[in-house]
Write a protein that holds these residues in place. Structure first.
Motif, PDB file in Angstrom:
ATOM      1  N   LEU A 245     -14.297  47.129 147.459  1.00 44.56           N
ATOM      2  CA  LEU A 245     -13.667  48.231 146.725  1.00 44.56           C
ATOM      3  C   LEU A 245     -14.651  48.849 145.746  1.00 44.56           C
ATOM      4  CD1 LEU A 245     -10.070  46.893 145.922  1.00 44.56           C
ATOM      5  CD2 LEU A 245     -10.730  48.589 147.638  1.00 44.56           C
ATOM      6  N   VAL A 246     -15.340  48.025 144.969  1.00 44.81           N
ATOM      7  CA  VAL A 246     -16.302  48.532 143.987  1.00 44.81           C
ATOM      8  C   VAL A 246     -17.427  49.284 144.692  1.00 44.81           C
ATOM      9  CG1 VAL A 246     -18.014  47.888 142.244  1.00 44.81           C
ATOM     10  CG2 VAL A 246     -15.730  46.855 142.199  1.00 44.81           C
ATOM     11  N   SER A 247     -17.917  48.731 145.781  1.00 43.30           N
ATOM     12  CA  SER A 247     -18.993  49.374 146.537  1.00 43.30           C
ATOM     13  C   SER A 247     -18.592  50.767 147.009  1.00 43.30           C
ATOM     14  CB  SER A 247     -19.370  48.502 147.734  1.00 43.30           C
ATOM     15  OG  SER A 247     -20.336  49.141 148.533  1.00 43.30           O
ATOM     16  N   ASP A 248     -17.327  50.922 147.381  1.00 46.23           N
ATOM     17  CA  ASP A 248     -16.829  52.221 147.845  1.00 46.23           C
ATOM     18  C   ASP A 248     -16.280  53.084 146.716  1.00 46.23           C
ATOM     19  OD1 ASP A 248     -17.539  51.563 150.424  1.00 46.23           O
ATOM     20  OD2 ASP A 248     -15.510  51.027 151.062  1.00 46.23           O
ATOM     21  N   GLY A 249     -16.316  52.570 145.479  1.00 42.30           N
ATOM     22  CA  GLY A 249     -15.832  53.334 144.331  1.00 42.30           C
ATOM     23  C   GLY A 249     -14.318  53.454 144.252  1.00 42.30           C
ATOM     24  N   ILE A 250     -13.612  52.495 144.842  1.00 42.24           N
ATOM     25  CA  ILE A 250     -12.145  52.552 144.897  1.00 42.24           C
ATOM     26  C   ILE A 250     -11.540  51.669 143.814  1.00 42.24           C
ATOM     27  CG2 ILE A 250     -10.121  52.050 146.319  1.00 42.24           C
ATOM     28  CD1 ILE A 250     -11.942  52.551 148.773  1.00 42.24           C
ATOM     29  N   PRO A 251     -10.686  52.236 142.962  1.00 44.10           N
ATOM     30  CA  PRO A 251     -10.022  51.423 141.936  1.00 44.10           C
ATOM     31  C   PRO A 251      -9.046  50.423 142.564  1.00 44.10           C
ATOM     32  CG  PRO A 251      -9.842  53.772 141.439  1.00 44.10           C
ATOM     33  CD  PRO A 251     -10.369  53.656 142.828  1.00 44.10           C
TER      34      PRO A 251
ATOM     35  N   VAL B 109     -16.502  50.789 126.870  1.00 42.29           N
ATOM     36  CA  VAL B 109     -16.066  50.756 128.268  1.00 42.29           C
ATOM     37  C   VAL B 109     -16.911  51.736 129.083  1.00 42.29           C
ATOM     38  CG1 VAL B 109     -14.136  51.221 129.835  1.00 42.29           C
ATOM     39  CG2 VAL B 109     -13.732  50.035 127.654  1.00 42.29           C
ATOM     40  N   VAL B 110     -17.343  51.272 130.254  1.00 43.44           N
ATOM     41  CA  VAL B 110     -18.172  52.083 131.139  1.00 43.44           C
ATOM     42  C   VAL B 110     -17.277  52.774 132.170  1.00 43.44           C
ATOM     43  CG1 VAL B 110     -20.014  52.030 132.857  1.00 43.44           C
ATOM     44  CG2 VAL B 110     -20.144  50.560 130.826  1.00 43.44           C
ATOM     45  N   PHE B 111     -17.351  54.089 132.192  1.00 41.95           N
ATOM     46  CA  PHE B 111     -16.581  54.880 133.147  1.00 41.95           C
ATOM     47  C   PHE B 111     -17.446  55.239 134.348  1.00 41.95           C
ATOM     48  CE2 PHE B 111     -13.728  55.134 129.672  1.00 41.95           C
ATOM     49  CZ  PHE B 111     -12.482  55.411 130.215  1.00 41.95           C
ATOM     50  N   THR B 112     -16.887  55.062 135.539  1.00 45.44           N
ATOM     51  CA  THR B 112     -17.568  55.485 136.760  1.00 45.44           C
ATOM     52  C   THR B 112     -17.090  56.863 137.188  1.00 45.44           C
ATOM     53  OG1 THR B 112     -15.947  54.382 138.182  1.00 45.44           O
ATOM     54  CG2 THR B 112     -17.901  53.104 137.522  1.00 45.44           C
ATOM     55  N   GLN B 113     -15.975  57.306 136.634  1.00 51.32           N
ATOM     56  CA  GLN B 113     -15.464  58.667 136.851  1.00 51.32           C
ATOM     57  C   GLN B 113     -14.885  59.162 135.533  1.00 51.32           C
ATOM     58  OE1 GLN B 113     -12.152  59.446 139.729  1.00 51.32           O
ATOM     59  NE2 GLN B 113     -11.433  60.739 138.043  1.00 51.32           N
ATOM     60  N   GLU B 114     -15.451  60.212 135.012  1.00 53.54           N
ATOM     61  CA  GLU B 114     -14.928  60.841 133.802  1.00 53.54           C
ATOM     62  C   GLU B 114     -13.593  61.507 134.135  1.00 53.54           C
ATOM     63  OE1 GLU B 114     -16.590  60.681 130.677  1.00 53.54           O
ATOM     64  OE2 GLU B 114     -17.741  59.207 131.803  1.00 53.54           O
TER      65      GLU B 114
ATOM     66  N   ASP C 280     -13.735  47.185 134.561  1.00 54.02           N
ATOM     67  CA  ASP C 280     -12.984  46.292 133.662  1.00 54.02           C
ATOM     68  C   ASP C 280     -13.778  45.060 133.218  1.00 54.02           C
ATOM     69  OD1 ASP C 280     -12.883  44.500 135.824  1.00 54.02           O
ATOM     70  OD2 ASP C 280     -10.709  44.269 135.760  1.00 54.02           O
ATOM     71  N   THR C 281     -15.059  44.992 133.522  1.00 53.86           N
ATOM     72  CA  THR C 281     -15.956  43.875 133.188  1.00 53.86           C
ATOM     73  C   THR C 281     -15.603  42.580 133.914  1.00 53.86           C
ATOM     74  OG1 THR C 281     -14.850  42.946 131.211  1.00 53.86           O
ATOM     75  CG2 THR C 281     -16.324  44.841 130.858  1.00 53.86           C
ATOM     76  N   CYS C 282     -14.630  42.626 134.809  1.00 56.44           N
ATOM     77  CA  CYS C 282     -14.174  41.435 135.531  1.00 56.44           C
ATOM     78  C   CYS C 282     -14.356  41.594 137.038  1.00 56.44           C
ATOM     79  CB  CYS C 282     -12.699  41.177 135.231  1.00 56.44           C
ATOM     80  SG  CYS C 282     -12.343  40.993 133.483  1.00 56.44           S
ATOM     81  N   GLY C 283     -15.104  42.639 137.431  1.00 58.26           N
ATOM     82  CA  GLY C 283     -15.371  42.860 138.845  1.00 58.26           C
ATOM     83  C   GLY C 283     -14.505  43.903 139.509  1.00 58.26           C
ATOM     84  N   ASN C 284     -13.763  44.682 138.710  1.00 55.19           N
ATOM     85  CA  ASN C 284     -12.853  45.678 139.273  1.00 55.19           C
ATOM     86  C   ASN C 284     -13.105  47.063 138.695  1.00 55.19           C
ATOM     87  OD1 ASN C 284     -10.942  43.701 140.588  1.00 55.19           O
ATOM     88  ND2 ASN C 284     -10.754  43.063 138.455  1.00 55.19           N
ATOM     89  N   LEU C 285     -12.757  48.059 139.474  1.00 57.05           N
ATOM     90  CA  LEU C 285     -12.636  49.410 138.953  1.00 57.05           C
ATOM     91  C   LEU C 285     -11.157  49.658 138.728  1.00 57.05           C
ATOM     92  CD1 LEU C 285     -15.074  51.371 141.293  1.00 57.05           C
ATOM     93  CD2 LEU C 285     -15.520  50.444 138.993  1.00 57.05           C
ATOM     94  N   ILE C 286     -10.833  50.251 137.573  1.00 59.36           N
ATOM     95  CA  ILE C 286      -9.446  50.527 137.206  1.00 59.36           C
ATOM     96  C   ILE C 286      -9.320  52.022 136.942  1.00 59.36           C
ATOM     97  CG2 ILE C 286      -7.586  50.062 135.555  1.00 59.36           C
ATOM     98  CD1 ILE C 286      -8.409  47.558 137.146  1.00 59.36           C
ATOM     99  N   GLN C 287      -8.264  52.618 137.471  1.00 61.36           N
ATOM    100  CA  GLN C 287      -8.026  54.048 137.250  1.00 61.36           C
ATOM    101  C   GLN C 287      -6.933  54.229 136.201  1.00 61.36           C
ATOM    102  OE1 GLN C 287      -6.079  56.550 140.429  1.00 61.36           O
ATOM    103  NE2 GLN C 287      -8.100  57.512 140.365  1.00 61.36           N
ATOM    104  N   ILE C 288      -7.149  55.194 135.300  1.00 58.42           N
ATOM    105  CA  ILE C 288      -6.075  55.607 134.411  1.00 58.42           C
ATOM    106  C   ILE C 288      -5.678  57.014 134.814  1.00 58.42           C
ATOM    107  CG2 ILE C 288      -6.589  54.088 132.457  1.00 58.42           C
ATOM    108  CD1 ILE C 288      -8.159  56.387 131.152  1.00 58.42           C
ATOM    109  N   ALA C 289      -4.408  57.319 134.647  1.00 52.50           N
ATOM    110  CA  ALA C 289      -3.907  58.612 135.103  1.00 52.50           C
ATOM    111  C   ALA C 289      -2.881  59.158 134.136  1.00 52.50           C
ATOM    112  CB  ALA C 289      -3.287  58.493 136.487  1.00 52.50           C
ATOM    113  N   GLN C 290      -2.959  60.474 133.941  1.00 55.47           N
ATOM    114  CA  GLN C 290      -1.981  61.186 133.124  1.00 55.47           C
ATOM    115  C   GLN C 290      -1.340  62.255 133.998  1.00 55.47           C
ATOM    116  OE1 GLN C 290      -3.601  63.340 129.739  1.00 55.47           O
ATOM    117  NE2 GLN C 290      -1.862  64.721 129.750  1.00 55.47           N
ATOM    118  N   PRO C 291      -0.036  62.155 134.211  1.00 56.45           N
ATOM    119  CA  PRO C 291       0.642  63.213 134.968  1.00 56.45           C
ATOM    120  C   PRO C 291       0.554  64.526 134.192  1.00 56.45           C
ATOM    121  CG  PRO C 291       2.084  61.320 134.663  1.00 56.45           C
ATOM    122  CD  PRO C 291       0.876  61.105 133.793  1.00 56.45           C
TER     123      PRO C 291
END
Length: 128
Positions: free
Chosen positions: A70-76, A97-102, A116-127
């Motif tokens: 997932l990280v390799s493909d940039g997928i949260p 915090v390091v962002f991979t997508q602004e 997330d410093t634990c091996g994951n990409l996490i997405q935040i979203a605002q409707p």
């Protein structure tokens, strides 16, 4: 039927607990020893009886491979909702915090992705 628990695979539970509570702002809900690991969950402070996020060890080889792909493909791995993405992005960046997508306009939502410093990409979203 409703969602009660979901999980993220983490490479270090102590580091994950620190990041998810001290940086992201979740609160610890459950912390029970289970062998060499812990049943460790966090919740939103706004919904203490809401959906729990299990900080699950990635000890199983499939979990590590899944995370790496997932990280390799940039997928949260998962997504968290925020009320004001610009304010949350600014707050998290100030905390290192390091962002991979602004923040980016994705039509019905504005999203951003961080490590997330634990091996994951996490997405935040605002409707919108």
């Amino acid at each position: 039927m409703k969602i009660h628990l979901t999980s993220v695979y983490v490479d270090d539970q102590a580091n994950a607990l620190r990041f998810y509570t001290e940086v992201l702002g979740f609160v610890k809900k459950t912390d029970v020893p289970v062998g060499e690991y812990r049943w460790l969950t966090v919740v939103s402070p706004d919904q203490p009886d809401g959906v729990e996020l299990l900080l699950e060890p990635d000890a199983h080889p499939a979990a590590k491979a899944f995370k790496e792909a997932l990280v390799s493909d940039g997928i949260p791995l998962t997504q968290f909702a925020v009320d004001d993405i610009d304010a949350e992005h600014k707050r998290l960046k100030q905390l290192g915090v390091v962002f991979t997508q602004e923040p980016a306009d994705m039509g019905a939502v504005i999203t951003a992705v961080f490590d997330d410093t634990c091996g994951n990409l996490i997405q935040i979203a605002q409707p919108k």
